[in-house]
Design an enzyme around this catalytic site. Structure first.
Site, PDB file in Angstrom:
ATOM      1  CG  ASP A 177      -2.167   0.639   1.159  1.00  0.00           C
ATOM      2  OD1 ASP A 177      -2.214   1.704   0.525  1.00  0.00           O
ATOM      3  OD2 ASP A 177      -3.143   0.124   1.727  1.00  0.00           O
ATOM      4  CG  ASP A 279      -4.122   5.684   1.250  1.00  0.00           C
ATOM      5  OD1 ASP A 279      -5.095   4.975   1.544  1.00  0.00           O
ATOM      6  OD2 ASP A 279      -3.881   6.776   1.798  1.00  0.00           O
ATOM      7  CD  GLU A 336      -8.804   5.043  -0.854  1.00  0.00           C
ATOM      8  OE1 GLU A 336      -9.631   4.771   0.006  1.00  0.00           O
ATOM      9  OE2 GLU A 336      -7.768   5.696  -0.593  1.00  0.00           O
ATOM     10  CG  HIS A 405      -8.690  -0.968   5.248  1.00  0.00           C
ATOM     11  ND1 HIS A 405      -8.468  -1.041   3.888  1.00  0.00           N
ATOM     12  CD2 HIS A 405      -8.287   0.266   5.623  1.00  0.00           C
ATOM     13  CE1 HIS A 405      -7.956   0.088   3.467  1.00  0.00           C
ATOM     14  NE2 HIS A 405      -7.831   0.909   4.496  1.00  0.00           N
ATOM     15  CG  ASP A 406     -10.969   2.596   4.628  1.00  0.00           C
ATOM     16  OD1 ASP A 406     -10.367   2.540   5.713  1.00  0.00           O
ATOM     17  OD2 ASP A 406     -10.429   2.964   3.564  1.00  0.00           O
TER      18      ASP A 406
HETATM   19  C1  GLC Z   1      -7.486   5.572   2.707  1.00  0.00           C
HETATM   20  C2  GLC Z   1      -7.376   4.340   3.567  1.00  0.00           C
HETATM   21  C3  GLC Z   1      -7.862   4.660   4.943  1.00  0.00           C
HETATM   22  C4  GLC Z   1      -6.965   5.745   5.508  1.00  0.00           C
HETATM   23  C5  GLC Z   1      -6.946   6.952   4.578  1.00  0.00           C
HETATM   24  C6  GLC Z   1      -5.849   7.874   4.936  1.00  0.00           C
HETATM   25  O1  GLC Z   1      -8.791   5.960   2.492  1.00  0.00           O
HETATM   26  O2  GLC Z   1      -8.047   3.287   2.979  1.00  0.00           O
HETATM   27  O3  GLC Z   1      -7.863   3.546   5.787  1.00  0.00           O
HETATM   28  O4  GLC Z   1      -7.397   6.117   6.763  1.00  0.00           O
HETATM   29  O5  GLC Z   1      -6.718   6.594   3.245  1.00  0.00           O
HETATM   30  O6  GLC Z   1      -4.621   7.365   4.571  1.00  0.00           O
END
Ligand code: GLC
Ligand code: MG
Length: 626
Positions: A177, A279, A336, A405-406
């Site tokens: 990641d 990310d 993402e 995970h979110d």
């Molecule tokens: C992304 C991750 C999340 C994190 C955020 C900040 O959305 O998936 O878990 O808190 O980025 O890095």
């Protein structure tokens, strides 16, 4: 077929010698274009080049007649080139909650290595590890303090090397990641930058002077609540953070910053990782004017996402990164990309894009402000996914996912509370493994793991739950209502430990788990489900084994059926002249299938586990072949 026509035309050219060069080159180009495009192309020439009318119109006719029938042949030619990452299953691991090997209550790298056999048994070809780098862990690793070090909670660099080596033996790639929008405020980079306005890293973050009254430069709200600006006494300036105040945003305008990030990615490629998840990538470029936005809640602030996501110029940075890091390397990428619409995919993925795949968010339940989140209907979810399927058939490739995970667990997020949870879990898995694209399975999803059932805000651990709760109270909601939003959308829902067996801590840890194990672990766990042929895990394995050898599912065309139905997800996959039909019912309403269809179709799977019936029953998933 089309290829033959082109070759035929080329030969004619050689013989007659009257085709002009540019036309010849264009014809050469169409070798790889699918049939209907070739037809259009040829028609164009019929109109524009009278001289060629005879030859070409003959080709058009052949193409119209044979082209469609040969569509599958074209796909088959492409199939030989289908990269491994398009055929595999990616499995997301949240390292803190996957497997603890040393009894400290926190999952770790050695724990992951111990579970590679299990992952291989699911045909997983790639594991995505959420960040395992050095971090103060205030956002569970998404606050990186050093990308070149492994977080001691998870182990050592030697453990990482061992994991990479063992994973390879299990035919599993490791996806790292890359958190490149921000770092931890405890990173050496930030500590130096905040010292004064003249140090070598003074421009590595986004610093702005206060307004004359001393307040923040504008009214942006960070994604985790509160102002997106935090004041630093040392510099007497504010720094910007898209997320929490301990996650300062990097200044991508500075070429040194970009180079430092590319070096990190290249370091991990050297180590042997096979893929990256990028990310929060849509935030790296900020607009030139840092103007206020219209307030969207009682705090008078505006969500930073609406002001900064996908700012003009972002793709220039990403093309540079692609050149400096990914080009020519054997790695694949998924980014993402909250807020990128299917129609813009062509700029992001595919031949002229910057990544291999994009995680889109339009089909997910939940958003950045929980109290004002509207639950999406099945039809809306369907439309979003179908749109992406259509777009990625033209550009790039679709990463299919419902959990991460979110996000809350899908059995809770996509179905009414009254739905049978086993059928609900199977329904999501059916879509996951039969849509066109690379499935991203999140740990525990293959078991049908569920949301937490905690009844007090104090039980929640992750920071966004706390800030969303506070925001809802400020907005005027009662504590019980605010808690309800948290229960529905908390990121902790997906972060309880993986349920391996019915023993202590579900087999996750011999010590005290950092986050409580879900109380349903005695029924929902790998060991119990392994010996129950009707379990969610058994369904996962059946589908995955089937998918593995099905060219139709791996690369067949995708076409919607019953597109306007409110409750049923249905589509057809076709390859080599054969089709698979998928029906998934998201409701309690039963629908009958046409007699005609039923006579021809052979049932392969039903989540009810019984013989063929000419109906799609409540929450049933059914797969047929012709
Ligand atoms: C992304 C991750 C999340 C994190 C955020 C900040 O959305 O998936 O878990 O808190 O980025 O890095
Ligand atoms: Mg541990």
């Amino acid at each position: 077929m089309c290829r033959h026509i082109c070759l035929h035309i080329q030969n004619r050219r050689r013989i007659k010698g009257f085709l002009d060069k540019s036309i010849f080159r264009l014809i050469e180009k169409v070798h790889n274009i699918v049939d209907h495009k070739l037809v259009n192309f040829l028609v164009h020439y019929v109109v524009n080049q009278k001289m060629l009318k005879k030859i070409i119109s003959c080709a058009v006719v052949s193409c119209v007649f044979f082209g469609c029938a040969q569509k599958e042949e074209v796909s088959m030619q492409k199939s030989q080139k289908l990269e491994d990452w398009k055929k595999t299953i990616c499995y997301e691991i949240y390292p803190s909650s996957f497997q603890d090997s040393d009894g400290d209550g926190v999952g770790d790298l050695k724990g992951i290595t111990q579970r590679l056999d299990y992952l291989e048994s699911l045909n997983v070809g790639c594991i995505w590890l959420t960040p395992v780098y050095a971090s103060p862990m205030r956002d569970n690793g998404y606050d990186v303090s050093d990308f070149y070090q492994i977080n001691p909670l998870y182990g050592t660099m030697a453990d990482m090397d061992e994991l990479l080596q063992q994973a390879k033996k299990h035919h599993i790639q490791v996806m790292m990641d890359l958190v490149f929008n921000h770092v931890s405020n405890e990173s050496a980079w930030f500590l130096e930058s905040k010292k004064n306005r003249t140090n070598p890293k003074s421009d590595w973050f986004i610093w702005k002077d206060p307004k004359p009254d001393g307040s923040a430069p504008n009214n942006w709200r960070g994604i985790f609540g509160g102002s997106a600006w935090t004041f630093s006494e040392e510099r007497r300036q504010y720094y910007l953070h898209t997320f929490a105040d301990f996650q300062p945003d990097l200044n991508w305008e500075n070429p040194e910053v970009r180079q430092a990030l590319y070096d990190i990615a290249n370091f991990w490629i050297q180590k042997g990782v096979g893929a990256f998840r990028m990310d929060a990538i849509v935030y790296i470029k900020k607009p030139t004017d840092f103007r206020n936005g219209a307030p969207d809640a009682a705090d008078g602030l505006t969500l930073i996402h609406t002001m900064t996501a996908n700012s003009a110029g972002i793709l220039d940075f990403l093309h540079e990164m692609k050149r400096e890091v990914f080009d020519g390397k054997n790695v694949f990428t998924v980014a993402e990309a909250n807020g990128i619409l299917p129609e813009d995919l062509k700029f992001w993925v595919g031949d002229s894009g910057v990544f291999d795949m994009l995680f889109e968010f339009e089909h997910l339940q939940g958003s950045d402000i929980w109290f004002s989140t509207k639950t999406r209907s099945t039809k809306e979810i369907k439309q979003a996914i179908f749109k992406s399927e259509k777009e990625t058939a033209k550009n790039g490739w679709y990463p299919v996912f419902f959990e991460n995970h979110d996000k809350p667990r899908s059995v809770n997020a996509y179905f009414p509370e009254t739905a049978d949870k086993t059928l609900a879990a199977k329904a999501i898995l059916t879509l996951l493994f039969t849509l066109r694209g690379t499935p991203f399975l999140y740990q525990g999803e293959e078991l049908g793991m569920e949301n937490v059932t905690w009844n007090s805000i104090d039980c929640f651990k992750e920071l966004n739950s706390k800030s969303q709760y506070a925001m809802a109270l400020k907005e005027g909601f009662l504590p019980q209502e605010a808690l309800r939003f948290v229960q529905k959308y908390s990121r902790d829902n997906a972060r309880t430990p993986m349920q391996w067996n019915a023993e202590k801590n579900a087999g996750f840890s011999s010590g005290k788990s950092w986050i409580p194990v879900h109380e349903n672990y005695k029924q929902i766990n790998v060991a119990t489900e392994n010996v129950n042929e009707n379990s969610v895990l058994a369904w996962t394995k059946k589908l995955l084994d089937f998918r593995k050898n099905s060219e139709i599912l791996l690369q067949g065309n995708w076409e919607p059926i019953l597109e306007n139905d409110e409750n049923i997800f249905a589509y057809k996959r076709t390859f080599g002249g054969k089709s698979i039909f998928v029906f998934v019912n998201f409701s309690e309403k039963e629908i009958a299938l046409e007699e005609n269809f039923m006579q021809k179709a052979k049932q392969i799977f039903s989540s009810y586990g019984d013989e063929k019936k000419n109906a799609i029953r409540p929450f049933e998933s059914k797969i047929f072949a012709d």
